[in-house]
Write a protein that holds these residues in place. Structure first.
Motif, PDB file in Angstrom:
ATOM      1  N   ASP A 161     -45.159  22.310  -8.075  1.00 56.65           N
ATOM      2  CA  ASP A 161     -44.680  23.661  -8.350  1.00 56.65           C
ATOM      3  C   ASP A 161     -45.912  24.559  -8.298  1.00 56.65           C
ATOM      4  OD1 ASP A 161     -43.953  26.121  -9.544  1.00 56.65           O
ATOM      5  OD2 ASP A 161     -42.364  25.172 -10.701  1.00 56.65           O
ATOM      6  N   GLU A 202     -39.598  24.289  -7.485  1.00 60.61           N
ATOM      7  CA  GLU A 202     -39.544  25.141  -8.678  1.00 60.61           C
ATOM      8  C   GLU A 202     -38.993  24.325  -9.838  1.00 60.61           C
ATOM      9  OE1 GLU A 202     -37.716  29.445 -10.149  1.00 60.61           O
ATOM     10  OE2 GLU A 202     -38.079  29.050  -8.031  1.00 60.61           O
ATOM     11  N   ASN A 220     -46.485  27.287  -9.419  1.00 67.31           N
ATOM     12  CA  ASN A 220     -46.689  28.005 -10.678  1.00 67.31           C
ATOM     13  C   ASN A 220     -46.885  27.065 -11.862  1.00 67.31           C
ATOM     14  OD1 ASN A 220     -46.389  30.736  -9.631  1.00 67.31           O
ATOM     15  ND2 ASN A 220     -44.238  30.213  -9.300  1.00 67.31           N
ATOM     16  N   ASN A 224     -33.857  29.347 -13.708  1.00 67.61           N
ATOM     17  CA  ASN A 224     -35.015  30.091 -14.207  1.00 67.61           C
ATOM     18  C   ASN A 224     -34.715  31.581 -14.331  1.00 67.61           C
ATOM     19  OD1 ASN A 224     -36.747  27.921 -14.561  1.00 67.61           O
ATOM     20  ND2 ASN A 224     -37.577  28.040 -12.482  1.00 67.61           N
ATOM     21  N   ARG A 263     -43.481  24.785 -16.069  1.00 68.26           N
ATOM     22  CA  ARG A 263     -43.212  24.569 -14.640  1.00 68.26           C
ATOM     23  C   ARG A 263     -43.963  23.334 -14.130  1.00 68.26           C
ATOM     24  NH1 ARG A 263     -41.537  29.562 -12.253  1.00 68.26           N
ATOM     25  NH2 ARG A 263     -41.528  28.455 -10.265  1.00 68.26           N
ATOM     26  N   ALA A 286     -34.003  27.522  -9.327  1.00 70.86           N
ATOM     27  CA  ALA A 286     -34.432  28.921  -9.286  1.00 70.86           C
ATOM     28  C   ALA A 286     -33.408  29.812  -9.977  1.00 70.86           C
ATOM     29  CB  ALA A 286     -34.639  29.362  -7.845  1.00 70.86           C
TER      30      ALA A 286
END
Length: 353
Positions: free
Chosen positions: A250, A282, A252, A326, A288, A323
């Motif tokens: 990921d 993701e 992030n 999130n 994350r 996603a």
């Protein structure tokens, strides 16, 4: 970088992935709700180090008594044939436990990071990988946690690497396995590379959110405090053309930065002539970092001989769903936060208190 895109041609494979993941999550929720029969490995034991006699080890199911660097260990594993059986099982090596290590004192920086381990959850993970890959899956307990003895302070050291290698060899002999597929997450994502450098019987290697580069103190002559290196031995991986590798990240990730930990390894392997898909996904956990569900999909595809593009498309289906999750969580967090007023904005301006 392998680009992941949705394609209706692979809808069936994606549906299988989604259904199996849902089954795993349901199984884990059942274990949490009804822990009857589960073995709880207490955090207090893993923090101080797990000790065990040979007799105590033999009394537990699915264990090996092994000696590494003149030290005895009881290695615990959790074998599943929920999805099928095979001569080359999937080995699962999870991430580090108990939070960071204080390098100056070689102890836990924050013991509150530790948590109990419910062995039924480990079985559920092995079941999930077995169903995805349609073969035997084995969750292998790492040093000092998950039922294996020793101190987890020695994670990612020469001692743990040798111990895991000996455990694989013991599994091969006990069950007459031909070889292995390796999945590792975080700290385990580093171990799978180290093991593949030592062995020539690994077919699929998938590293998720891996701590590929480990920096820290090493006590000269003490293998329990010496981290093993993999970046300097990439040629051993590149020479094994039968080895199929994938890396999952990921971008992030707040716990193990992708750009510093996984991307350099992928680039080095590619420069050495090895095709290594780098699947950018993701995750949905706060940092994350957790990519276990993506790893199960990728491993299932690898074991079943799916093309890289097909695996990527199956993963993309889950990524799009994550996603959406999130975004929903972010919207809920914003809805719960107090509304910002003009006076709040003025108060936060420089020079104001």
């Amino acid at each position: 970088m392998l680009v992941v895109m949705a394609c209706s041609k692979y809808a069936c494979w994606s549906n299988v992935a989604r259904g199996s993941l849902a089954a795993m999550l349901l199984a884990i929720s059942v274990f949490v709700a009804d822990p009857a029969g589960a073995e709880i490995i207490r955090k207090e034991d893993s923090l101080r180090g797990i000790t065990m006699t040979r007799e105590e080890c033999a009394a537990k199911p699915q264990t090996f008594w092994l000696n590494v660097y003149s030290q005895d260990f009881c290695v615990r594993y959790y074998l599943s044939t929920a999805g099928g059986q095979g001569s080359r099982p999937v080995i699962i090596l999870n991430g580090d436990h108990n939070g960071p290590v204080d390098p100056a004192r070689w102890t836990w920086a924050d013991p509150s990071k530790a948590s109990d381990v419910n062995t039924d959850k480990l079985v559920a993970i092995a079941d999930h990988f077995s169903k995805m890959a349609k073969t035997t899956a084995i969750y292998l307990g790492r040093i000092g946690v998950e039922g294996t003895s020793g101190t987890h302070l020695s994670r990612k050291t020469l001692v743990e690497l040798q111990l895991m290698d000996m455990a694989l060899e013991a599994l091969r002999q006990r069950y007459q396995f031909e070889g292995f597929h390796l999945f590792g997450e975080s700290g385990g994502g580093r171990l799978v590379f180290g093991l593949a450098q030592m062995r020539r019987d690994v077919a699929c290697l998938i590293s998720g959110s891996g701590q590929i580069v480990t920096r820290g103190p090493a006590k000269p002559g003490d293998p329990a405090r010496t981290f093993f290196d993999i970046t300097g031995k990439v040629q051993w991986l590149a020479q094994n053309r039968a080895l199929r590798m994938m890396v999952i990240s990921d971008p992030n990730d707040q716990q193990v930065p992708t750009a510093a930990q996984q991307t350099p390894m992928v680039q080095t392997l590619r420069q050495a002539g090895h095709v290594v898909p780098h699947l950018l996904v993701e995750a949905t956990d706060p940092k994350r970092h957790a990519v276990l569900d993506y790893g199960a999909i990728a491993m299932g595809g690898c074991v079943l001989g799916r093309h890289d593009d097909e695996i990527a498309r199956a993963i993309d289906t889950l990524m799009r769903r994550n996603a959406e999750t999130n975004r929903r969580l972010q919207d809920e967090a914003r809805a719960k936060s107090p509304p910002q007023t003009a006076s709040d904005t003025i108060a936060r301006q420089p020079g104001r208190t």
